[in-house]
Write a protein that holds these residues in place. Structure first.
Motif, mmCIF file in Angstrom:
data_model
loop_
_atom_site.group_PDB
_atom_site.id
_atom_site.type_symbol
_atom_site.label_atom_id
_atom_site.label_comp_id
_atom_site.label_asym_id
_atom_site.label_seq_id
_atom_site.Cartn_x
_atom_site.Cartn_y
_atom_site.Cartn_z
ATOM 1 N N PRO A 1 0.803 -1.226 0.000
ATOM 2 C CA PRO A 1 0.000 0.000 0.000
ATOM 3 C C PRO A 1 0.834 1.273 0.000
ATOM 4 N N GLU A 2 2.017 1.216 0.627
ATOM 5 C CA GLU A 2 2.831 2.435 0.633
ATOM 6 C C GLU A 2 3.316 2.791 -0.765
ATOM 7 N N LEU A 3 3.461 1.774 -1.639
ATOM 8 C CA LEU A 3 3.904 2.022 -3.014
ATOM 9 C C LEU A 3 2.728 2.419 -3.910
ATOM 10 N N SER A 4 1.642 1.630 -3.887
ATOM 11 C CA SER A 4 0.495 1.963 -4.732
ATOM 12 C C SER A 4 -0.134 3.289 -4.309
ATOM 13 N N GLY A 5 -0.150 3.557 -2.980
ATOM 14 C CA GLY A 5 -0.704 4.824 -2.512
ATOM 15 C C GLY A 5 0.115 6.016 -2.963
ATOM 16 N N ALA A 6 1.447 5.895 -2.888
ATOM 17 C CA ALA A 6 2.303 7.001 -3.323
ATOM 18 C C ALA A 6 2.136 7.248 -4.816
ATOM 19 N N ALA A 7 2.076 6.180 -5.611
ATOM 20 C CA ALA A 7 1.907 6.347 -7.051
ATOM 21 C C ALA A 7 0.557 6.981 -7.377
ATOM 22 N N GLY A 8 -0.497 6.529 -6.693
ATOM 23 C CA GLY A 8 -1.822 7.075 -6.960
ATOM 24 C C GLY A 8 -1.938 8.542 -6.590
ATOM 25 N N MET A 9 -1.402 8.926 -5.441
ATOM 26 C CA MET A 9 -1.511 10.328 -5.021
ATOM 27 C C MET A 9 -0.621 11.245 -5.859
ATOM 28 N N ALA A 10 0.540 10.761 -6.293
ATOM 29 C CA ALA A 10 1.366 11.567 -7.199
ATOM 30 C C ALA A 10 0.656 11.783 -8.532
ATOM 31 N N ALA A 11 0.015 10.737 -9.040
ATOM 32 C CA ALA A 11 -0.735 10.876 -10.291
ATOM 33 C C ALA A 11 -1.930 11.808 -10.108
ATOM 34 N N TRP A 12 -2.602 11.728 -8.960
ATOM 35 C CA TRP A 12 -3.740 12.616 -8.701
ATOM 36 C C TRP A 12 -3.303 14.078 -8.648
#
Length: 571
Positions: free
Chosen positions: A348-359
């Motif tokens: 989750p720390e990886l997918s969350g960081a990628a998702g929020m950077a893209a957002w």
């Protein structure tokens, strides 16, 4: 047009007629402000529908008679009340004061209290309509049960909740020096309260979050309404504790609003006039007395610096594009249980960081940047730029590079939070590959933003349509930590670049070794080329009135002008 009923003693319209006309005007004005529609109706409805997709026919009892949506629907209604009453009142009143409307109202026969009551009443109408919309969708689509034994308590609770958040909106408007600050503070507070109070998260919140949320009125409000829709609960649904908390906040906010509210735009909500904005020589892109013609590179660099400073000074831009992704990532990672896994077994720390950077990149490139460009077009700035050394190409290059820079800063901040607090592991090859992915993804979204700016008539339309597209798309692209979404939702998300942006970023930052998702890269590149072609072929540099839209000139003046032109042609 209806005429307010006149008083028999003074000949002036009666108070009831004045209030009715002011309320009608406010409702029309808010409806035309398309962003109000997005936050009041579209956002809670999108959340309701997406949770409905995820929950399906799941039930909460062994008999299968009560569905999960029985408790999700009242939460969506609470969201509608929050966004309709709080940011709407704060932004509308601060804007009216900044434009001098409040000051001029005091010189008209319209009493000040009727004007304020009409503005608040318009927000109340939107809040009630939002509640009714959520309940209608819940009952028709998800078989939500309306408990008539708790209906009186529900009506009173919603009325007190609307009054509470409208009073908070008045207080924020009174304390904010500008409309931009009022909008950013009110929406930021609403979003933060929503997450802390568990509105956007299905499940139990940690004890520390519950302790914080219990101090504020949103959590008691939401829990009271949810309890009133609980078919297993006994009694009439009256929650006197929640009503007491909301009433206390209503009185406190009203007191602040009465003591701090200012009608003069020069005083704002600070009690003093703002300092005049004087541009220093360092703020100028090119010195007027510099010898020779400035180079194109110097002009573009100056434009990049100016655009970046303008974004940094915009509270709404800073909050939605930078602070919200960083804060949302930190908050959700803090409340996730240990061992939680999101999409495709990615930590989750990886997918969350990628998702929020893209957002963050999407908000900057697809909403904020095109809105700024169209606002400049509406004011005639883009048309005048064609006669300056900067030119259209330099202007667009400056905005694009500034957008890339802001997106990179947001991504760095999100990833830094993951590394420092949540054990995100990086490799140097992955960092460089991730930077390239951010550049490609942001450029793709910026091209889509330029295409949006080319086809929409005004900056308000760009902001509203951009958010209306981006919010549902984020849910379909696994941006907001929803876990494993249904296959058809993943298929829909795969047709758009946002999902591929997030997935490519997660693959680049994979601690086991950076990977390039060539299929995702190809989808983003295709969207980049297609959107760039649309923007290039359809973008207009003059105000919309010059390209088929009605002119701003009065109708009679246009008629005389056209008649004069016909007579001249005959001669």
């Amino acid at each position: 047009m209806s005429v307010p009923q006149a008083s028999a003693h003074t000949g002036r319209p009666a108070a009831a007629g004045l209030f009715a006309e002011q309320l009608r005007h406010t409702v029309v004005d808010l409806w035309r402000a398309r962003v109000v529609f997005v936050f009041t109706f579209l956002f809670p409805l999108t959340w309701l529908v997406v949770i409905g997709f995820l929950a399906g026919n799941a039930t909460v009892d062994e008999t299968g008679g009560v569905r999960v949506m029985q408790f999700v629907t009242p939460t969506a209604a609470v969201m509608g009340v929050l966004y309709a009453a709080f940011p709407t009142v704060a932004t509308a009143l601060a804007t009216a004061r900044e434009q001098g409307v409040l000051k001029r109202v005091r010189g008209t026969p319209l009493p000040a209290w009727i004007y304020l009551a009409g503005r608040v009443g318009g927000a109340v109408v939107f809040a009630l309509c939002s509640v009714l919309t959520m309940l209608l969708v819940g009952t028709v689509v998800y078989d939500v049960q309306i408990l008539w034994r708790t209906a009186p308590a529900t009506v009173v609770t919603i009325a007190v909740g609307i009054a509470c958040f409208a009073a908070l909106g008045l207080a924020v408007a009174a304390l904010s020096p500008t409309a931009a600050v009022a909008e950013a503070v009110s929406i930021a507070a609403a979003v933060a309260l929503g997450f802390v109070s568990g509105l956007f998260i299905v499940g139990d919140m940690p004890g520390w979050a519950d302790s914080i949320a219990a101090v504020f009125p949103l959590k008691p409000f939401a829990e009271a309404v949810q309890e009133q829709f609980d078919p297993f609960a006994a009694g009439g649904g009256w929650d006197l504790g929640a009503l007491a908390v909301m009433t206390a906040w209503t009185f406190a906010a009203s007191l602040v609003a009465v003591r701090a509210f200012g009608w003069d735009p020069a005083r704002g909500g600070t009690g003093r006039a703002p300092a005049p904005a004087v541009a220093s020589r360092r703020d100028r892109a090119v010195d007027a007395d510099a010898p020779g013609r400035p180079s194109t590179a110097r002009l573009v660099l100056g434009r990049i610096a100016w655009t970046t400073r303008a974004a940094a000074r915009d509270p709404g831009w800073v909050f939605f594009a930078v602070a919200l992704p960083v804060g949302l990532y930190a908050f959700i990672m803090a409340v996730l249980p240990d061992g939680a896994v999101t999409v495709a077994d990615v930590p989750p720390e990886l997918s969350g960081a990628a998702g929020m950077a893209a957002w963050g990149a999407a908000v900057t490139a697809f909403v904020n940047m095109p809105e700024a460009v169209v606002r400049a077009r509406d004011r005639g700035v883009l048309k005048r730029l064609r006669g300056t050394p900067l030119g259209p190409v330099g202007f667009m290059a400056g905005h694009t590079v500034s957008t890339l820079w802001i997106a990179l800063v947001t991504a760095v901040l999100v990833v830094a939070v993951g590394v420092v607090f949540f054990g995100l592991v990086l490799t140097w090859p992955g960092v460089f590959l991730a930077a390239a992915v951010v550049v490609l993804g942001t450029a793709t979204l910026a091209a889509c933003g330029f295409a949006l700016a080319a086809v929409l008539p005004s900056s308000k339309a760009v902001s509203a349509v951009g958010l209306a597209i981006l919010l549902p798309l984020a849910f379909f692209s696994d941006i907001f930590f929803l876990g494993d979404t249904p296959g058809w939702m993943q298929t829909v998300g795969s047709a758009f670049p946002l999902k591929h942006f997030s997935n490519s970023l997660a693959a680049a930052l994979d601690p086991s070794g950076p990977r390039i998702l060539w299929g995702a890269i190809a989808v983003m590149a295709a969207w980049l080329v297609a959107a760039a072609l649309v923007a290039t072929r359809t973008f207009r540099w003059g105000p919309r009135a010059e390209h088929g839209a009605p002119s701003a000139a009065p109708l009679g003046l246009r008629r005389r002008g056209s008649g004069y032109a016909r007579n001249s042609a005959r001669r």
